[in-house]
Design an enzyme around this catalytic site. Structure first.
Site, PDB file in Angstrom:
ATOM      1  N   LYS A  76      -6.583  -0.088  -6.509  1.00  0.00           N
ATOM      2  CA  LYS A  76      -5.505   0.980  -6.532  1.00  0.00           C
ATOM      3  C   LYS A  76      -6.134   2.316  -6.803  1.00  0.00           C
ATOM      4  CE  LYS A  76      -3.258  -2.820  -6.531  1.00  0.00           C
ATOM      5  NZ  LYS A  76      -2.654  -3.714  -5.707  1.00  0.00           N
ATOM      6  N   GLY A  77      -5.746   3.152  -5.920  1.00  0.00           N
ATOM      7  CA  GLY A  77      -6.530   4.581  -5.918  1.00  0.00           C
ATOM      8  C   GLY A  77      -7.860   4.450  -5.571  1.00  0.00           C
ATOM      9  N   ARG A  78      -8.246   3.883  -4.374  1.00  0.00           N
ATOM     10  CA  ARG A  78      -9.663   4.053  -3.984  1.00  0.00           C
ATOM     11  C   ARG A  78      -9.849   5.333  -3.377  1.00  0.00           C
ATOM     12  NH1 ARG A  78      -8.118  -1.141  -1.515  1.00  0.00           N
ATOM     13  NH2 ARG A  78      -9.292  -2.912  -2.607  1.00  0.00           N
TER      14      ARG A  78
ATOM     15  N   LYS B  31       0.853  -1.091   0.167  1.00  0.00           N
ATOM     16  CA  LYS B  31      -0.040  -0.009  -0.018  1.00  0.00           C
ATOM     17  C   LYS B  31       0.901   1.138   0.032  1.00  0.00           C
ATOM     18  CE  LYS B  31      -3.505  -2.023  -0.718  1.00  0.00           C
ATOM     19  NZ  LYS B  31      -4.083  -1.651  -2.086  1.00  0.00           N
TER      20      LYS B  31
ATOM     21  N   TYR C 192     -11.933   6.912  -0.664  1.00  0.00           N
ATOM     22  CA  TYR C 192     -12.451   6.805   0.645  1.00  0.00           C
ATOM     23  C   TYR C 192     -12.193   8.295   1.456  1.00  0.00           C
ATOM     24  CZ  TYR C 192      -7.634   5.181   0.945  1.00  0.00           C
ATOM     25  OH  TYR C 192      -6.294   5.196   0.750  1.00  0.00           O
TER      26      TYR C 192
ATOM     27  N   GLY D  65       2.432   2.326  -2.931  1.00  0.00           N
ATOM     28  CA  GLY D  65       2.184   2.682  -4.723  1.00  0.00           C
ATOM     29  C   GLY D  65       3.135   1.992  -5.160  1.00  0.00           C
ATOM     30  N   THR D  66       3.422   0.756  -4.901  1.00  0.00           N
ATOM     31  CA  THR D  66       4.411  -0.375  -5.600  1.00  0.00           C
ATOM     32  C   THR D  66       3.908  -0.502  -6.836  1.00  0.00           C
ATOM     33  OG1 THR D  66       3.173  -2.192  -4.459  1.00  0.00           O
ATOM     34  CG2 THR D  66       5.247  -1.377  -3.381  1.00  0.00           C
TER      35      THR D  66
ATOM     36  N   SER E 253      -4.771   3.461   4.173  1.00  0.00           N
ATOM     37  CA  SER E 253      -5.041   2.838   2.746  1.00  0.00           C
ATOM     38  C   SER E 253      -5.069   1.310   3.014  1.00  0.00           C
ATOM     39  CB  SER E 253      -3.759   2.942   2.166  1.00  0.00           C
ATOM     40  OG  SER E 253      -3.956   1.952   0.993  1.00  0.00           O
TER      41      SER E 253
HETATM   42  N1  LIG Z   1      -0.732   6.356  -9.836  1.00  0.00           N
HETATM   43  C1  LIG Z   1      -1.467   5.801  -8.993  1.00  0.00           C
HETATM   44  N2  LIG Z   1      -2.368   4.987  -9.355  1.00  0.00           N
HETATM   45  C2  LIG Z   1      -3.150   4.360  -8.295  1.00  0.00           C
HETATM   46  N3  LIG Z   1      -2.689   4.334  -7.043  1.00  0.00           N
HETATM   47  C3  LIG Z   1      -1.398   5.098  -6.618  1.00  0.00           C
HETATM   48  C4  LIG Z   1      -0.904   5.734  -7.703  1.00  0.00           C
HETATM   49  N4  LIG Z   1       0.270   6.342  -7.172  1.00  0.00           N
HETATM   50  C5  LIG Z   1       0.467   5.958  -5.863  1.00  0.00           C
HETATM   51  N5  LIG Z   1      -0.878   4.913  -5.471  1.00  0.00           N
HETATM   52  C6  LIG Z   1      -1.100   4.753  -4.244  1.00  0.00           C
HETATM   53  O1  LIG Z   1      -0.717   3.259  -4.411  1.00  0.00           O
HETATM   54  C7  LIG Z   1      -1.638   2.669  -3.221  1.00  0.00           C
HETATM   55  C8  LIG Z   1      -1.692   1.153  -3.506  1.00  0.00           C
HETATM   56  O2  LIG Z   1      -0.276   0.575  -3.102  1.00  0.00           O
HETATM   57  P1  LIG Z   1       0.238  -0.695  -3.778  1.00  0.00           P
HETATM   58  O3  LIG Z   1       0.119  -0.990  -5.209  1.00  0.00           O
HETATM   59  O4  LIG Z   1       1.530  -0.841  -3.164  1.00  0.00           O
HETATM   60  O5  LIG Z   1      -0.789  -1.593  -3.000  1.00  0.00           O
HETATM   61  S1  LIG Z   1      -0.515  -3.229  -3.071  1.00  0.00           S
HETATM   62  O6  LIG Z   1       0.138  -3.537  -1.826  1.00  0.00           O
HETATM   63  O7  LIG Z   1       0.218  -3.669  -3.892  1.00  0.00           O
HETATM   64  O8  LIG Z   1      -1.793  -3.893  -2.586  1.00  0.00           O
HETATM   65  C9  LIG Z   1      -2.974   3.228  -3.430  1.00  0.00           C
HETATM   66  O9  LIG Z   1      -3.659   2.976  -2.239  1.00  0.00           O
HETATM   67  P2  LIG Z   1      -5.272   3.504  -2.186  1.00  0.00           P
HETATM   68  O10 LIG Z   1      -5.336   4.824  -2.746  1.00  0.00           O
HETATM   69  O11 LIG Z   1      -5.543   3.399  -0.665  1.00  0.00           O
HETATM   70  O12 LIG Z   1      -5.602   2.513  -3.059  1.00  0.00           O
HETATM   71  C10 LIG Z   1      -2.544   4.635  -3.858  1.00  0.00           C
HETATM   72  O13 LIG Z   1      -2.447   5.449  -2.787  1.00  0.00           O
END
Ligand SMILES: Nc1ncnc2c1ncn2[C@@H]1O[C@H](COP(=O)(O)OS(=O)(=O)O)[C@@H](OP(=O)(O)O)[C@H]1O
Length: 846
Positions: A804-806, A587, A808, A589-590, A685
């Protein structure tokens, strides 16, 4: 035919007979002479010399009283310079004692409540003992621990010891001599494995030995004595327990002399009051790799088979259960000369004197067969041969021809072994590597128990004593205190590999092992025994539970020998292993980082896994059991025409404890990429991620309730709280990655990646040293609808999925305050860690 021609013919035949008779007599004499030479003549090392007898000393220290304490079974290794313990550590690892090595002498580091207890103390050099005793509070605490638990200490002269050192009640004098000495082992109270010897025996020794003299009036035992140039010196001394000092065993020479190896084992036993002990009974098995395989002239005949049976019967008396375990390749029967073909038929007739296992029909390497079908068929042909000849099979055991296919693992071999033969046990000398032999270990894979195997320096071409590689003396040295002796002494179990050729020619195997057993029984109280292989394997993995697991996969590209035994079609695969891994945490941004990298021309991502999709989760999950080939097949081929960096991302790696040693073993030089987002936002997140997956505790409790969970609350809540907050303790986890991968750790600022990915990606290309640099403003653009930056494809944004990018609500202020307080000290730790390791600070940390 005239009378004279008959007479001529008769004379010719008679003279031919005479010549034949003379020739046979000479050969018989030669054989008898050589046999006598080989089997009866003593060699220089085991020969007992008649030097002036030295007065036998009686036991002075009390016999061992076994401890009833439950101390942890650790050996404590002490040295100021860690490298001084290298040889002793190697020894301790070989005999598989657990150990703790300490080189900082602050009493708190040794005796705080976390510190495991130990049952034996070894100072790795005289100098260490000298210097460590000046750390007064540490040394006093150590002595009080030793006296409380009646633990003695061992001090060993190291090659770095070059002057005299003061050891209580003892004077040491240094000699530079190298050469041959007459040795004597007295009957002292610490002997257990080692046998006392009233006779002297000759031994060569190396530079740098000390003579030890004990003050008058101090009770002690001279454990070994030696004469060099007709002068008696004490090599190992045992000073009995004094009022203020624990009992001390001092080795005037290092641990290379085999006598000292035996005595070191005994000293560990004695000083730990029996807590650290190894059984006196050792397991042995001698495999004969390839009966029937060999060129005419190198094979065995009837008399050789008789000799094998004769030795089997003789050894059975010393080694209960002894039998040669014989592998066969049926296709090559009767491919020798006349005498050898008779030998082939004879060994089949005498089959019940041996235990048999099937090789391949024509002794081909399993790795030549790429698919299960053809390999299984080949094995079946050999089985038919065995069944037809009613060979008594060793249930469930087999060895791979040419050492190929067990490790590195060739999956079809495992499959066909199970299917055709019901094989459950095998052995290899290749895991993790052939050398050093002391580090060979066992493992489990696809339902097979793989035992470590040892070499005895007898190969298919080693047939004649005089032609032994590096001369017969090198064989003698190995038997009499060298490599072969050490293996028997130090390993709890030895499976040795020999070949048919070692039973023809001079029958070198019978000679080597005959002499080795004789020497072992003469020098030690050890006893050998052979078990059926299933019992052997069960016993081994019960005694070594750490090895009863998937192997820690290593990279065949880093081991020339391993690469040679990888199937041709897979040889290039290890070139595709990743150059960097994005390890998480979750969570942060990987996925976005991975997605952006996929649009870069010189980064190549792994394929999706069939079960865990874009994350391979190889090192952190059950996927590891699928084997290295499973992992390798998830990477694209490395393009030969341009420089490329291959990568994978699995955010679960960051906090998983088996992952670091596993990555380190496979990819020691890899770069580790960690994305660090402000930990409060990461936790928030993660909480919504759980909620979206309907995890009951996340559905039931609010984020505030999760943060406020305290001891005694619902265990589901506390579990959720821990999993939510613990990964954000970045410093704790990152410290482990830095300790393993040092400067190869790369940090990505997670907040920047989210808010300004163009700048973050430009930083990343710089930090990872990208083969080519691209301007990310051309590759990504902000997507109003998604509310995030997304890669551009054909001029349009292509964003990540809904997970990804929920959307809330913003974190309530109350929660923000609590979580900031929670992470404040942990973030300070992170600052210290990053500063110390010259890593850049993410913006949110400044
Ligand atoms: N460009 C872009 N698009 C979508 N999301 C983005 C982006 N950059 C950073 N993030 C942030 O990445 C969060 C998800 O992190 P991960 O991808 O590491 O999650 S996971 O562990 O693989 O499930 C995700 O968390 P949530 O917003 O809570 O969904 C985002 O905050």
């Amino acid at each position: 035919m005239t009378m004279s021609s008959i007479l001529r013919k008769f004379r010719r035949v008679a003279s031919l007979r005479r010549t034949l008779f003379i020739l046979i007599s000479i050969s018989v004499l030669l054989v008898v002479h050589f046999h006598y030479k080989l089997f009866n003549e003593s060699n220089s090392l085991s020969q007992y010399k008649s030097v002036q007898p030295y007065a036998q000393l009686s036991r002075q220290c009390p016999s061992i009283i076994k401890s009833s304490e439950k101390l942890k079974r650790n050996v404590l290794l002490l040295s100021i310079d860690r490298s001084r313990c290298d040889k002793i550590r190697n020894f301790i690892e070989t005999v598989k004692y657990e150990f703790i090595q300490v080189s900082k002498f602050d009493e708190n580091s040794l005796f705080d409540h976390d510190f495991p207890q130990f049952a034996s103390v070894i100072f790795c050099s005289f100098q260490d003992h000298n210097e460590i005793s000046t750390y007064q509070s540490f040394y006093a605490a150590l002595q009080s621990y030793q006296s409380k638990h009646s633990i003695g200490k061992i001090i060993i002269a190291n090659q770095t010891d070059e002057r005299l050192y003061s050891i209580p009640h003892v004077t040491t004098s240094y000699t530079e001599e190298i050469g041959e000495a007459s040795f004597l082992i007295h009957d002292s109270s610490l002997l257990r494995i080692t046998k006392a010897h009233k006779e002297h025996f000759a031994l060569s020794f190396h530079k740098g030995n000390f003579q030890i003299d004990v003050e008058d009036g101090v009770s002690h035992e001279k454990v070994t004595q030696l004469t060099i140039s007709d002068q008696w010196r004490t090599g190992v001394v045992h000073v009995c327990q004094q009022k203020t000092e624990p009992e001390t065993i001092i080795f005037g020479m290092g641990t290379e002399l085999f006598v000292n190896q035996m005595l070191l084992l005994d000293s560990i036993y004695y000083t730990s009051k029996g807590i650290l002990q190894k059984p006196l009974e050792k397991n042995i098995q001698i495999d004969i790799d390839d009966i029937f395989v060999g060129d005419p002239g190198t094979r065995i005949g009837v008399s050789d088979v008789d000799a094998m049976i004769e030795f089997t019967d003789k050894w059975k008396e010393q080694i209960p259960g002894f039998n040669f375990v014989v592998g066969f390749s049926g296709k090559f029967i009767n491919r020798g000369n006349e005498t050898e073909d008779a030998g082939d038929s004879y060994i089949l007739e005498k089959k019940d004197h041996f235990r048999w296992f099937g090789h391949m029909f024509s002794h081909m390497k399993a790795i030549m067969f790429e698919d299960d079908e053809s390999l299984c068929k080949y094995m079946s042909d050999n089985k038919k041969f065995g069944v037809k000849n009613q060979l008594p099979f060793e249930t469930g055991y087999a060895v791979a021809p040419h050492h190929a296919g067990v490790y590195p693992v060739h999956e079809p071999l495992y499959h066909c072994w199970r299917e055709v033969w019901g094989v459950k046990i095998t052995s290899t000398e290749e895991y993790p590597h052939l050398y050093p032999a002391t580090k060979r270990r066992g493992f489990l894979h696809q339902g097979l128990q793989v035992l470590p195997r040892q070499t005895c320096r007898l190969f298919t071409h080693t047939q004649f004593y005089k032609k032994f590689p590096n001369g017969p003396n090198s064989l003698e040295a190995s038997i009499h205190g060298g490599e072969l002796f050490s293996q028997l002494l130090l390993n709890e179990m030895n499976i040795f590999m020999t070949h048919m050729q070692n039973y023809g020619g001079d029958r070198l195997s019978l000679y080597t092992f005959g002499k080795a057993f004789e020497f072992l029984y003469k020098m030690t109280n050890l006893r050998l025994v052979q078990l059926p292989t299933q019992q052997l394997a069960d016993k081994y993995f019960k005694n070594n539970p750490k090895e009863a697991d998937t192997p820690t996969w290593t990279n065949p590209c880093n081991d020339k020998r391993h690469l040679e035994i990888v199937p041709e079609s897979r040889k290039d695969k290890c070139q595709n292993l990743p150059d960097f891994v994005i390890v998480g945490p979750q969570k942060t941004g990987t996925t976005a980082l991975m997605n952006f990298l996929k649009h870069h021309p010189t980064f190549l991502s792994s394929y999706d896994s069939p079960t865990t999709y874009e994350e391979l989760q190889f090192f952190s999950s059950q996927n590891y059991k699928n084997g290295l080939n499973w992992y390798l097949d998830l990477f694209p081929d490395r393009p030969s025409d341009r420089k490329t960096l291959i990568f994978e991302k699995s955010a679960t790696y960051f906090t998983s404890s088996p992952t670091i040693p596993r990555i380190k073993a496979l990819l020691p030089k890899i770069k580790i990429v960690s994305v660090l987002m402000e930990p409060g936002a990461r936790a928030y997140s993660w909480y919504f991620h759980q909620k979206a997956h309907n995890i009951p505790a996340a559905v039931k409790y609010s984020f505030m309730e999760v943060l406020n969970g305290k001891e005694g609350d619902d265990s589901q809540l506390l579990d959720l709280q821990n999993r939510c907050l613990a990964p954000g303790n970045y410093a704790k986890h990152l410290a482990k990655w830095i300790s393993a991968f040092e400067s190869n750790v790369v940090i990505v600022d997670g907040d920047k990646l989210k808010a300004d990915p163009i700048a973050a990606m430009n930083d990343f290309q710089h930090d990872i040293i990208a083969p080519s640099f691209v301007d990310y403003s051309k590759l990504i653009s902000f997507d109003e609808q998604k509310g995030f930056f997304c890669p551009l494809e054909n001029g349009k944004t292509r964003c990540l999925g809904i997970s990804k990018g929920r959307k809330y609500p913003d974190m309530p202020e109350e929660c923000r305050k609590t979580i900031d307080e929670f992470y404040a000290p942990l973030n300070e730790n992170l600052k210290d860690l990053l500063l110390k390791n010259e890593l850049s600070f993410p913006t949110w940390l400044k």
